[in-house]
Design a protein around this motif. Structure first.
Motif, PDB file in Angstrom:
ATOM      1  N   MET A  59      33.686  37.285  34.688  1.00  0.00           N
ATOM      2  CA  MET A  59      32.807  36.332  35.361  1.00  0.00           C
ATOM      3  C   MET A  59      31.580  36.017  34.517  1.00  0.00           C
ATOM      4  SD  MET A  59      32.950  37.711  39.300  1.00  0.00           S
ATOM      5  CE  MET A  59      34.519  38.105  40.078  1.00  0.00           C
ATOM      6  N   LEU A  60      31.043  37.023  33.850  1.00  0.00           N
ATOM      7  CA  LEU A  60      29.874  36.799  32.994  1.00  0.00           C
ATOM      8  C   LEU A  60      30.199  35.863  31.839  1.00  0.00           C
ATOM      9  CD1 LEU A  60      28.387  40.412  32.892  1.00  0.00           C
ATOM     10  CD2 LEU A  60      27.276  38.385  33.851  1.00  0.00           C
ATOM     11  N   ILE A 107      28.065  36.289  41.246  1.00  0.00           N
ATOM     12  CA  ILE A 107      28.978  37.245  40.609  1.00  0.00           C
ATOM     13  C   ILE A 107      29.080  38.512  41.453  1.00  0.00           C
ATOM     14  CG2 ILE A 107      29.238  38.790  38.623  1.00  0.00           C
ATOM     15  CD1 ILE A 107      28.167  36.509  36.875  1.00  0.00           C
ATOM     16  N   GLU A 108      27.950  39.054  41.905  1.00  0.00           N
ATOM     17  CA  GLU A 108      27.975  40.261  42.728  1.00  0.00           C
ATOM     18  C   GLU A 108      28.702  40.008  44.044  1.00  0.00           C
ATOM     19  OE1 GLU A 108      27.051  43.268  41.827  1.00  0.00           O
ATOM     20  OE2 GLU A 108      26.411  42.523  39.872  1.00  0.00           O
ATOM     21  N   LEU A 155      32.488  39.925  43.425  1.00  0.00           N
ATOM     22  CA  LEU A 155      33.083  41.211  43.030  1.00  0.00           C
ATOM     23  C   LEU A 155      33.667  41.968  44.211  1.00  0.00           C
ATOM     24  CD1 LEU A 155      30.629  42.615  40.332  1.00  0.00           C
ATOM     25  CD2 LEU A 155      33.020  41.937  40.021  1.00  0.00           C
ATOM     26  N   SER A 208      23.850  35.294  39.094  1.00  0.00           N
ATOM     27  CA  SER A 208      24.108  36.737  39.150  1.00  0.00           C
ATOM     28  C   SER A 208      24.431  37.181  40.566  1.00  0.00           C
ATOM     29  CB  SER A 208      22.914  37.524  38.601  1.00  0.00           C
ATOM     30  OG  SER A 208      21.764  37.310  39.374  1.00  0.00           O
ATOM     31  N   LYS A 268      33.833  41.739  36.424  1.00  0.00           N
ATOM     32  CA  LYS A 268      32.459  41.279  36.193  1.00  0.00           C
ATOM     33  C   LYS A 268      32.296  40.740  34.784  1.00  0.00           C
ATOM     34  CE  LYS A 268      27.641  42.620  36.819  1.00  0.00           C
ATOM     35  NZ  LYS A 268      26.725  43.654  37.362  1.00  0.00           N
ATOM     36  N   GLU A 269      32.895  41.406  33.804  1.00  0.00           N
ATOM     37  CA  GLU A 269      32.808  40.929  32.418  1.00  0.00           C
ATOM     38  C   GLU A 269      33.421  39.538  32.295  1.00  0.00           C
ATOM     39  OE1 GLU A 269      31.302  42.068  29.694  1.00  0.00           O
ATOM     40  OE2 GLU A 269      30.400  43.551  31.016  1.00  0.00           O
ATOM     41  N   THR A 299      37.485  41.647  44.551  1.00  0.00           N
ATOM     42  CA  THR A 299      38.295  41.943  43.360  1.00  0.00           C
ATOM     43  C   THR A 299      39.741  42.261  43.728  1.00  0.00           C
ATOM     44  OG1 THR A 299      36.356  42.739  42.133  1.00  0.00           O
ATOM     45  CG2 THR A 299      38.524  43.422  41.329  1.00  0.00           C
ATOM     46  N   PRO A 328      36.652  46.437  38.854  1.00  0.00           N
ATOM     47  CA  PRO A 328      35.425  45.660  39.097  1.00  0.00           C
ATOM     48  C   PRO A 328      34.614  45.418  37.831  1.00  0.00           C
ATOM     49  CG  PRO A 328      35.739  47.264  40.851  1.00  0.00           C
ATOM     50  CD  PRO A 328      36.798  47.547  39.822  1.00  0.00           C
TER      51      PRO A 328
END
Length: 227
Positions: A77-78, A50-51, A54, A47, A74-75, A57, A70
């Motif tokens: 990457m998740l 991912i942050e 971002l 997590s 993020k979606e 981006t 963003p």
């Protein structure tokens, strides 16, 4: 040949941006920003990675010809990151061990005192020493408002976070003014605030001890008492 991607951040890999192994040979799994000389450059959870990603981006959109917000990035990457090699491997550390590592990544913490009207008063402070994830020492002025608050009421809150992972605690603060501890905790940069050195009468140490904690680490949310 199929396009290769960094197995940590998802960046497309090429011979010019691959990371290096301990023997300085190219690593075929990770990019140079995630992996260098046989080690990951940042001790992130998924997590946190991912942050961290971002913030790039706009650059990702430009290089890949995309127009992701963003939230959309993020979606993606998740969906993608759990399948990457680095994140497929189970992190066997306990939540407390992860919190210790998280605290080591933070230069500052936010400390909360309670004023005479019963309102919380948060202030950011530099941590100078830690034990585990729930004991933190900080230096401050004996005449500060927060010290005045803690003299009247030792109840306190403290939180720290780094790239999306965080720990929030309730506990107490002890005000330390003995010369032995002040000398032990002294750091060179303190001289700008306390010109009298380790025995400056305005120099005190705050020692926070957490008794309850709320963890939000790598998508795991847990609240527990600290024994």
């Amino acid at each position: 040949m199929d396009e290769q991607f960094c197995q940590s951040c998802g960046m497309p890999l090429s011979d010019t941006n691959k990371g290096t192994n301990a023997d300085r040979s190219q690593n075929n799994d990770y990019c140079m920003y995630c992996y260098k000389d046989g080690r990951f450059t940042q001790d992130f959870t998924m997590s946190q990675m991912i942050e961290f990603c971002l913030q790039f981006t706009d650059q990702i959109n430009k290089e890949a010809g995309l127009n992701l917000t963003p939230v959309q990035a993020k979606e993606q990457m998740l969906q993608c990151f759990p399948h990457l090699k680095r994140w497929r491997e189970k992190d066997g550390r306990t939540l407390a061990e992860k919190a210790v590592n998280l605290l080591s990544q933070c230069e500052n913490v936010t400390v909360v005192s309670i004023d005479t009207d019963g309102y919380p008063r948060p202030v950011q402070m530099s941590k100078i020493h830690t034990r585990g994830f729930n004991e933190i020492w900080m230096a401050t002025s004996s005449t500060s408002v927060k010290v005045s608050d803690f003299r009247k009421n030792s109840k306190a809150g403290l939180c720290y976070d780094h790239y999306g992972d965080g720990v929030s605690m309730r506990g107490t603060v002890e005000i330390i003014s003995d010369n032995a501890t002040r000398k032990e905790m002294w750091q060179e940069w303190f001289i700008h605030h306390f010109p009298g050195g380790p025995t400056d009468p305005n120099y005190v140490i705050l020692h926070f001890i957490g008794t309850e904690a709320t963890f939000w680490i790598n998508g795991e949310f847990v609240h527990e008492r600290i024994h």
